[in-house]
Design an enzyme around this catalytic site. Structure first.
Site, short mmCIF file in Angstrom:
data_model
loop_
_atom_site.label_atom_id
_atom_site.label_comp_id
_atom_site.label_asym_id
_atom_site.label_seq_id
_atom_site.Cartn_x
_atom_site.Cartn_y
_atom_site.Cartn_z
N HIS A 274 1.07 -1.02 -0.12
CA HIS A 274 -0.05 0.09 0.08
C HIS A 274 1.07 1.31 -0.16
O HIS A 274 0.86 2.07 -0.55
CB HIS A 274 -1.02 -0.13 1.17
CG HIS A 274 -1.63 1.38 1.54
ND1 HIS A 274 -3.47 1.20 0.93
CD2 HIS A 274 -1.52 2.37 1.94
CE1 HIS A 274 -3.22 2.13 1.12
NE2 HIS A 274 -2.78 3.42 1.67
N GLU A 275 1.56 1.18 1.18
CA GLU A 275 2.72 2.60 1.04
C GLU A 275 3.49 2.82 0.10
O GLU A 275 4.02 3.91 -0.84
CB GLU A 275 3.71 2.45 1.93
CG GLU A 275 2.19 2.53 4.01
CD GLU A 275 1.26 3.68 3.77
OE1 GLU A 275 1.57 4.63 3.32
OE2 GLU A 275 0.54 3.65 3.97
N HIS A 278 1.87 4.05 -2.76
CA HIS A 278 1.93 5.92 -3.03
C HIS A 278 3.25 6.39 -3.28
O HIS A 278 3.18 7.20 -4.04
CB HIS A 278 1.98 6.21 -0.96
CG HIS A 278 0.01 5.87 -1.01
ND1 HIS A 278 -0.93 6.75 -1.03
CD2 HIS A 278 -0.41 5.84 0.24
CE1 HIS A 278 -1.73 6.81 -0.62
NE2 HIS A 278 -1.72 5.58 0.47
N GLU A 304 -4.65 7.66 -3.28
CA GLU A 304 -5.42 5.91 -2.52
C GLU A 304 -5.24 5.13 -3.87
O GLU A 304 -5.42 4.08 -3.39
CB GLU A 304 -6.21 6.83 -1.61
CG GLU A 304 -6.62 5.47 -0.89
CD GLU A 304 -5.59 4.89 0.35
OE1 GLU A 304 -4.21 5.87 0.51
OE2 GLU A 304 -6.00 4.27 1.17
#
Lengths: 511, 511
Positions: A274-275, A278, A304
């Site tokens: 997820h990070e 980003h 997101e």
């Protein structure tokens, strides 16, 4: 202050604007370093001094943004801007930031920055102590300051309503009026799915994902996956923090954090993916745009969409795991006999749960709806800060049918409100909706992505995202980017198709 | 910008001065965080952006220091200052800093800050590549900027000569004319001792200190020792870096770094004790002085006296090891049969060597003399930057009788010059001289320190240093502090007594 990076070929007023802007960007970058350090490195007693330093930086950044010399530079540069040119974008975005900053009294900006540090520390303590009441006074002060800010933005004509003013900071142009039907319709579509899953009586066996996952092995595996995604560790790093986040000090220093569970590999791995998603966005912004008005990510919803795309549409897909499974076996030898057919369903359980960041793809948006409704009520004056915890519990009971046993698993779970980030949560659901539409478009353009994932080839997808989304910074609005990349305005169709098909495969219900 | 910490009981002009000063201190603190991160955490590609951010912070700090509003605040506050009062000290120190900053053109200050980052990165690369020639252009640019700075300080009447202007930054009031006889006399006194050791034919058996010392065990032991010294890990942290250093972001966040050798525990442990000694000083400044003009360490000579005191007079002493040895045995079980009589001499070898930070107490000052002579020649225009490496090698041959095999062990070994820190090295020798005089005075006041060390009681010594040195910040000059603490002006007597007695015990020569 004079320019250090100004291109001598630029007209002087444009060079002047870019030079002033680069200084402002550097102040933001310095503050981001201090914040990253505060959350990953700093010992406890450093808190007060750090809060002062951040307040001073925020104050100076605010001074610079509201300096008449900057406004003059923008208007002087504007005379050189062809419509539709990059300079035109710089002017638009610079005006927007200046308008926002000017709407905010300097003393208030400084108070908010100082309160952020205090409030963050108090939240960490409150969460550790599982004590919401102790956090109330600090949070109430933050809510008061944010309310003042929202009112100032409304008074300046930036938004019509308090909550819209807050939304606009994270998702430029978004309004409560637009979001209410979007989030409402998602809830209406997703609720029957959650119910069908419950009614199916199917219990997914999650044992494949559970066991002994030592931190260092999880970290090594997560780093390998992040590198395969294309995250550049020479332009960033991975550290532990209480609440995972991504921060950018510039396109060449974009850092991610994670946390892990020793007995379940999923939060750690999907947190990193997820990070890293980003971070790929931030690392992918055109370096020529760095420290210019157009050089930031366009909105948190788009941001997101990148993190959720890598986490869910890549990281939880069968083809990705056809490639990843042997590496996973190596990293966790006691799992060497786990098959894909055993593991995959454990990545797709649907179950109402208490913690947003660990929620499944289907119920996740109900967590967001809960926060959205509570925030709106708070800023509409319908509830007060001391009532937040009870309201939280009641909302969870209503939307998810479960009640947090205590505030640590309830109102205290997220960092956002402690930092004054109200209006932020809806961007998570926007991201979910956008990512599915982008992924379908990428597959139309690139052919069978699954066939690529099976070989560990994530590069073509990254290349497509770089080309369609990342590199542009703020050159286009979020809506323009989506339409250019996918050929259509944003709808929830692709997301719901994805959810229905996944749930059908995992639970045999719906279609 | 308005005050956030001003005490309402203060006269308004004083509060105004302290508020402006606190902002300036916060800018310095923010820059220190960015520098610490750069040397301990940041990945390679972050360099350019970090350099820009540091330049912007330095530029703004310089703007603030030279803002007429600050000069006005100082003079307005001065009207409230009783002679000898703390406010009087604030005024003196604020005037001093403003005078220094005003002497320096803003553009030059900014260039130096930007060059520091570039030059630091180039030094790291050059050291790794063992390539001085590749570093020459970057270093030459730095020397040029530092020369401009020195000339500007001379032009402003802050010092009479270029090198004195540089010295004054690190050791206020020190001059080349004073240091030449001091360093010269030390060389004259120490040379016969080094010769006597060589002539003695005694070869100390160092095997007790050599072997397999795993990094984590070294770190754990070093942390335990630092804690026993009184270093507060809740107000700091320990990390690895290429060149050990201490940095303070305020009295409650003082960080140290170290590096270690896997086959010799001495550099790691004494490096930690050295930096923790620095850190105890910074952590011990009266918190009420934090972020005020009087709130900094008084001089680098005094600073170094603290680090060398803990490293040499505590850390290499027999009584300390009577306490430490059982812990050391536990940390390094394969050394469990090493006795104090075997280990102690290995902490006191005297031998000309190439690397300053690993040099023994006796030859250390010859390393400093070498740098002092080379720096003076450079700023007197007697040699040029490309000639530095050859001059270095020749000077080492002359002073220490050995020649570096390559620049990594010669001119490239220290970080200082890459960061423009010329005039810094002599403070190391001042520290050596001061620490011995302080230690004798502490023993007069506290009784048998050895008896305390044997029980691991380092608190009384720390308390004495806190009381006599640390807490005062810049309330007194370095010379005043020394005289108040020891009852006499600074002489080399105590240091030479210590050296002679140690060498006599280890080698049986001299007395």
């Amino acid at each position: 202050m004079t320019a250090i990076d100004a291109d001598p070929a630029l007209p002087a007023p444009v060079a002047d604007l870019l030079s002033q802007w680069a200084d402002i960007a550097s102040l933001g970058s310095a503050a981001a370093v201090l914040e990253w350090d505060q959350e990953t490195q700093m010992a406890g007693k450093g808190q007060a001094g750090r809060g002062r330093a951040l307040a001073v930086l925020a104050g100076i950044r605010h001074e610079r943004l509201t300096d008449p010399a900057l406004a003059d530079a923008i208007e002087a540069a504007a005379e050189h801007a062809e419509p539709g040119s990059l300079l035109d974008v710089h002017i638009r975005e610079a005006r927007r930031e200046v308008r926002h900053a000017s709407a905010l009294p300097e003393e208030l900006a400084r108070q908010i920055a100082a309160q952020e540090s205090r409030s963050l520390a108090a939240w960490q303590q409150a969460r550790a102590d599982d004590d919401f009441d102790g956090f109330v006074p600090v949070l109430a002060e933050m809510v008061g300051l944010v309310t003042e800010k929202a009112d100032a933005l409304v008074a300046a004509g930036i938004a019509d309503r308090r909550y819209d003013a807050l939304l606009d900071e994270y998702e430029p142009g978004a309004t409560e009026a637009e979001l209410v039907p979007l989030l409402g319709s998602l809830r209406d579509e997703l609720s029957p799915i959650v119910k069908a899953v419950a009614d199916s009586g199917v219990q997914i066996d999650e044992s494949a994902a559970l066991g002994d996952f030592p931190g260092p092995a999880q970290e090594a595996f997560g780093r390998m996956v992040a590198e395969t995604m294309g995250y550049d560790f020479e332009a960033g790093r991975l550290d532990e923090s209480a609440h995972p986040f991504t921060t950018s000090f510039g396109v060449r220093d974009v850092r991610i954090t994670w946390r892990f569970e020793p007995d379940d590999f999923r939060p750690g791995l999907f947190g990193i993916m997820h990070e890293a998603g980003h971070a790929l966005y931030e690392q992918g912004i055109d370096p020529d745009l760095e420290a210019t008005p157009a050089g930031n990510a366009v909105s948190l919803g788009i941001h997101e969409s990148q993190s959720r795309l890598w986490e869910n549409l890549v990281g939880r897909s069968r083809p990705f795991w056809e490639w990843a499974l042997p590496h996973w076996h190596e990293a966790f030898p006691h799992k060497a006999d786990v098959t894909l057919d055993q593991l995959w369903p454990a990545l797709h359980t649907v179950r109402p749960s208490l913690i947003r960041v660990e929620a499944d793809e289907v119920t996740y948006n109900l967590h967001v709806v809960a926060r959205f409704e509570i925030e709106r009520a708070l800023f509409a004056g319908e509830i007060t800060v001391p009532e937040l915890s009870d309201r939280w519990d009641a909302t969870y009971e209503e939307l998810l049918g479960i009640r947090p046993p205590s505030p640590a698993d309830g109102v205290l779970q997220d960092i956002h409100w402690s930092m004054g980030a109200f209006g932020y949560f809806p961007t998570y659901t926007l991201g979910n909706v956008v990512n599915a539409q982008l992924f379908e478009a990428a597959e139309r353009d690139l052919g069978d992505l699954g066939a690529q994932f099976r070989n560990g080839e994530l590069g073509p997808l990254l290349g497509w995202l770089r080309d369609r989304i990342h590199r542009h910074g703020r050159r286009y609005t979020a809506a323009e980017l989506i339409e250019q990349a996918t050929g259509a305005p944003l709808t929830t169709d692709a997301f719901l198709r994805h959810i229905r098909s996944t749930v059908h495969e995992a639970y045999g219900v719906g279609a």
